[in-house]
Motif scaffolding. Structure first.
Motif, PDB file in Angstrom:
ATOM      1  N   LEU A 358       0.830  -1.207   0.000  1.00 40.04           N
ATOM      2  CA  LEU A 358       0.000   0.000   0.000  1.00 40.04           C
ATOM      3  C   LEU A 358       0.864   1.256   0.000  1.00 40.04           C
ATOM      4  CD1 LEU A 358      -2.861  -0.991   2.480  1.00 40.04           C
ATOM      5  CD2 LEU A 358      -2.919  -0.965  -0.013  1.00 40.04           C
ATOM      6  N   SER A 359       1.975   1.223   0.720  1.00 33.53           N
ATOM      7  CA  SER A 359       2.872   2.381   0.714  1.00 33.53           C
ATOM      8  C   SER A 359       3.467   2.603  -0.672  1.00 33.53           C
ATOM      9  CB  SER A 359       3.988   2.175   1.738  1.00 33.53           C
ATOM     10  OG  SER A 359       3.465   2.042   3.044  1.00 33.53           O
ATOM     11  N   TYR A 417     -10.618  -8.191   6.630  1.00 36.17           N
ATOM     12  CA  TYR A 417      -9.626  -7.458   7.406  1.00 36.17           C
ATOM     13  C   TYR A 417      -8.672  -6.688   6.493  1.00 36.17           C
ATOM     14  CZ  TYR A 417     -11.187 -10.054  11.507  1.00 36.17           C
ATOM     15  OH  TYR A 417     -11.947 -10.569  12.532  1.00 36.17           O
ATOM     16  N   VAL A 418      -8.366  -7.247   5.343  1.00 35.18           N
ATOM     17  CA  VAL A 418      -7.507  -6.535   4.389  1.00 35.18           C
ATOM     18  C   VAL A 418      -8.179  -5.241   3.931  1.00 35.18           C
ATOM     19  CG1 VAL A 418      -6.513  -6.649   2.072  1.00 35.18           C
ATOM     20  CG2 VAL A 418      -6.290  -8.593   3.609  1.00 35.18           C
ATOM     21  N   ILE A 423      -8.761   0.871   4.532  1.00 39.50           N
ATOM     22  CA  ILE A 423      -9.482   2.095   4.911  1.00 39.50           C
ATOM     23  C   ILE A 423      -8.694   2.867   5.962  1.00 39.50           C
ATOM     24  CG2 ILE A 423     -11.603   2.988   5.954  1.00 39.50           C
ATOM     25  CD1 ILE A 423     -13.096   0.641   4.768  1.00 39.50           C
ATOM     26  N   ILE A 424      -8.191   2.143   6.967  1.00 43.42           N
ATOM     27  CA  ILE A 424      -7.406   2.799   8.021  1.00 43.42           C
ATOM     28  C   ILE A 424      -6.135   3.404   7.439  1.00 43.42           C
ATOM     29  CG2 ILE A 424      -6.156   2.400  10.177  1.00 43.42           C
ATOM     30  CD1 ILE A 424      -8.147   0.171  10.797  1.00 43.42           C
ATOM     31  N   PHE A 425      -5.488   2.683   6.542  1.00 42.49           N
ATOM     32  CA  PHE A 425      -4.247   3.175   5.937  1.00 42.49           C
ATOM     33  C   PHE A 425      -4.496   4.436   5.118  1.00 42.49           C
ATOM     34  CE2 PHE A 425      -1.230   3.373   2.434  1.00 42.49           C
ATOM     35  CZ  PHE A 425      -0.014   3.252   3.090  1.00 42.49           C
ATOM     36  N   TYR A 426      -5.559   4.449   4.340  1.00 42.01           N
ATOM     37  CA  TYR A 426      -5.829   5.608   3.492  1.00 42.01           C
ATOM     38  C   TYR A 426      -6.234   6.828   4.319  1.00 42.01           C
ATOM     39  CZ  TYR A 426      -7.524   8.344  -0.460  1.00 42.01           C
ATOM     40  OH  TYR A 426      -7.705   9.321  -1.398  1.00 42.01           O
ATOM     41  N   SER A 427      -6.974   6.599   5.394  1.00 48.05           N
ATOM     42  CA  SER A 427      -7.393   7.724   6.238  1.00 48.05           C
ATOM     43  C   SER A 427      -6.217   8.364   6.964  1.00 48.05           C
ATOM     44  CB  SER A 427      -8.441   7.262   7.253  1.00 48.05           C
ATOM     45  OG  SER A 427      -7.899   6.261   8.108  1.00 48.05           O
ATOM     46  N   SER A 428      -5.111   7.643   7.112  1.00 47.64           N
ATOM     47  CA  SER A 428      -3.937   8.195   7.789  1.00 47.64           C
ATOM     48  C   SER A 428      -3.047   8.998   6.860  1.00 47.64           C
ATOM     49  CB  SER A 428      -3.116   7.069   8.425  1.00 47.64           C
ATOM     50  OG  SER A 428      -2.614   6.188   7.427  1.00 47.64           O
ATOM     51  N   PHE A 445      -9.950   2.904  -3.257  1.00 51.94           N
ATOM     52  CA  PHE A 445     -10.953   2.030  -2.659  1.00 51.94           C
ATOM     53  C   PHE A 445     -11.569   1.081  -3.679  1.00 51.94           C
ATOM     54  CE2 PHE A 445     -11.019   5.396   0.619  1.00 51.94           C
ATOM     55  CZ  PHE A 445     -10.788   4.595   1.719  1.00 51.94           C
ATOM     56  N   GLY A 446     -11.625   1.492  -4.937  1.00 55.65           N
ATOM     57  CA  GLY A 446     -12.136   0.585  -5.962  1.00 55.65           C
ATOM     58  C   GLY A 446     -11.247  -0.632  -6.136  1.00 55.65           C
ATOM     59  N   TYR A 447      -9.963  -0.389  -6.306  1.00 57.81           N
ATOM     60  CA  TYR A 447      -9.039  -1.509  -6.488  1.00 57.81           C
ATOM     61  C   TYR A 447      -8.770  -2.250  -5.180  1.00 57.81           C
ATOM     62  CZ  TYR A 447      -8.245   0.223 -11.194  1.00 57.81           C
ATOM     63  OH  TYR A 447      -8.420   0.608 -12.505  1.00 57.81           O
ATOM     64  N   SER A 448      -8.886  -1.555  -4.039  1.00 55.70           N
ATOM     65  CA  SER A 448      -8.748  -2.253  -2.756  1.00 55.70           C
ATOM     66  C   SER A 448      -9.893  -3.229  -2.538  1.00 55.70           C
ATOM     67  CB  SER A 448      -8.692  -1.238  -1.610  1.00 55.70           C
ATOM     68  OG  SER A 448      -7.531  -0.440  -1.685  1.00 55.70           O
ATOM     69  N   ALA A 449     -11.104  -2.828  -2.899  1.00 55.17           N
ATOM     70  CA  ALA A 449     -12.244  -3.736  -2.779  1.00 55.17           C
ATOM     71  C   ALA A 449     -12.083  -4.941  -3.700  1.00 55.17           C
ATOM     72  CB  ALA A 449     -13.538  -2.980  -3.106  1.00 55.17           C
TER      73      ALA A 449
END
Length: 481
Positions: A358-359, A417-418, A423-428, A445-449
């Protein structure tokens, strides 16, 4: 930038270091065309930004970048013009032309230490679960075999309890059997996509010199592994003696490719209306449609045809016509409730790798630590197998034979959980201007889902397949009267 003292400075100087290598060849066209002069190849470069408060005397720059220690602070911007400079130096390098990309593939020491730390933690978790499985298989199940296979009198047989009592219902078809078989086929497809991609990258076949090679490999593997999805879905459905074969085949054709194309089309539409240069041209969209309808669906149909023709596995126990009543769970807590928490173990294995991935996506960096990713994939498979076997055995010992879907979701919930962590990672992360924030949010969020859904299918398939193997083995090892 901000210095250690908290001052804001401007980078007005760039120091370039050109890395060159002298090849060992002597009789080539390049050598003769150079007039027998030495031939060099540029194999890399380094750029170091600097902030220098230049001093100009007349029309001559008197400050030297290598000696100047005065930083150009922001308060000087409004008072005087800024002088932008650069310097270049050449440095001989032992790196050959063929291996010029290798430095990019080596992670920094800090990242490598974190990776080893994550692998050690995941290994300890896998060993802990392996100990639990060993206790179940080597001790508990062995004792059950001895107890169930010995000749007992009728009074002892009436007091019999445990997983043997459900031998007439343990292989009963699960509810929503069509959806279950479709998920099995799609999970097998995702597993082979991920494992093949990591394997090719580990062998060096996906070089960063080929921009977009990783995504292209994922796309082509997704198309050509459609036959695997069709075969697994059809064979599983034939094993469970289903009758609606067409619905299973159609679901397999659309189950993964449909959501993937829809999400890609949605994200591309947002990029198009935002006038972004990252939007895909219309001809590329037509090419993707052709790969879906012209290649993926026919390969799925071929795989399903072969899967229905191959003789399915015969269960060691016959299924009763009347289903057995399932006793209530202890403390009136639904047994499906535990499946939600069992997904924490597979998620814990991939947590650190997920942070790095994600980073890399957020910072637009190249992620090529496929050696560590391969070890994590192996640990993930082992963990899913162990978690699923433990959860399935505890359910059967309580005389609950509805293990098909719980075996899938006992490991498949890790995909939830992934997505929650994404969501938590993006909000930070720091927010951009509203337009860029909308584009990045939709894409992320589209590709994360989509990735979380694929991760659910893969881990669920691994768990349910291992549980099916375990249930077959234990019920084939006992004598059923």
């Amino acid at each position: 930038a901000t210095t250690e003292k908290g001052n804001h400075v401007i980078f007005n100087h760039l120091s370039f270091t050109i890395l060159y290598h002298e090849p060992s060849f002597t009789q080539t066209d390049i050598y003769f065309n150079s007039g027998n002069n030495p031939v060099y190849r540029v194999v890399g470069f380094k750029v170091k930004p600097m902030s220098i408060k230049h001093q100009i005397t007349g029309q001559k720059l008197t400050t030297c970048p290598s000696k100047s220690k005065d930083e150009l602070a922001l308060q000087y911007v409004d008072k005087s013009p800024i002088t932008f400079t650069y310097d270049v130096k050449f440095e001989k390098s032992p790196i050959r032309w063929a291996t010029r990309w290798d430095p990019l593939l080596k992670p920094p020491p800090e990242a490598r230490q974190i990776q080893w730390f994550s692998i050690i933690n995941s290994s300890f978790l896998a060993l802990l679960l392996a100990g639990m499985v060993a206790v179940i298989v080597l001790r508990t199940v062995h004792q059950d075999f001895v107890r169930y296979n010995r000749l007992d009198d009728e009074e002892e047989m009436t007091d019999e309890s445990g997983w043997k009592l459900v031998h007439g219902d343990v292989f009963r078809s699960p509810p929503m059997v069509v959806l279950y078989c479709v998920f099995q086929g799609l999970g097998a497809q995702v597993f082979w996509i991920f494992s093949s991609t990591i394997g090719f990258a580990l062998l060096g076949l996906l070089s960063p010199a080929n921009r977009g090679g990783l995504l292209s490999a994922l796309l082509f593997l997704m198309v050509f592994t459609s036959s695997v999805a069709g075969y697994v879905s059809a064979n599983q459905y034939a094993m469970l003696k289903g009758e609606n074969k067409k619905l299973v085949t159609i679901g397999t054709c659309l189950g993964l490719s449909g959501p993937a194309f829809f999400m890609f089309f949605l994200c591309n539409t947002v990029l198009f209306f935002m006038k972004s240069t990252g939007s895909v041209p219309f001809m590329t969209m037509l090419l993707l449609l052709f790969m879906w309808f012209g290649l993926s669906i026919p390969l799925t149909l071929i795989g399903a045809f072969v899967g229905y023709k191959v003789a399915p596995y015969e269960f060691p126990c016959k299924t009763n016509h009347i289903p057995r009543e399932i006793p209530p769970p202890p403390f009136n807590i639904s047994r499906n409730f535990y499946c939600f928490f069992s997904g924490v173990a597979p998620f814990g294995v991939v947590y650190f790798e997920l942070v790095f991935i994600l980073s890399s996506i957020i910072n637009n960096q190249v992620f090529y630590m496929f050696g560590f990713l391969f070890f994590v994939l192996v640990l993930l498979v082992v963990t899913c197998v162990e978690v699923s076997i433990v959860m399935t055995y505890t359910r059967l010992t309580s005389e609950d034979y509805s293990w098909w879907w719980p075996a899938f979701f006992s490991t498949g919930t890790s995909g939830l959980y992934v997505f929650l962590y994404s969501i938590i990672f993006y909000s930070s992360q720091e927010s951009d201007e509203p337009t860029l924030l909308l584009i990045s949010t939709v894409l992320f969020f589209g590709y994360s889902a989509l990735f979380s859904f694929a991760f659910t299918l893969m881990t669920g398939y691994i768990g349910s397949f291992s549980s099916l193997w375990f249930v077959r083995r234990i019920f084939a090892s006992i004598r059923v009267d």
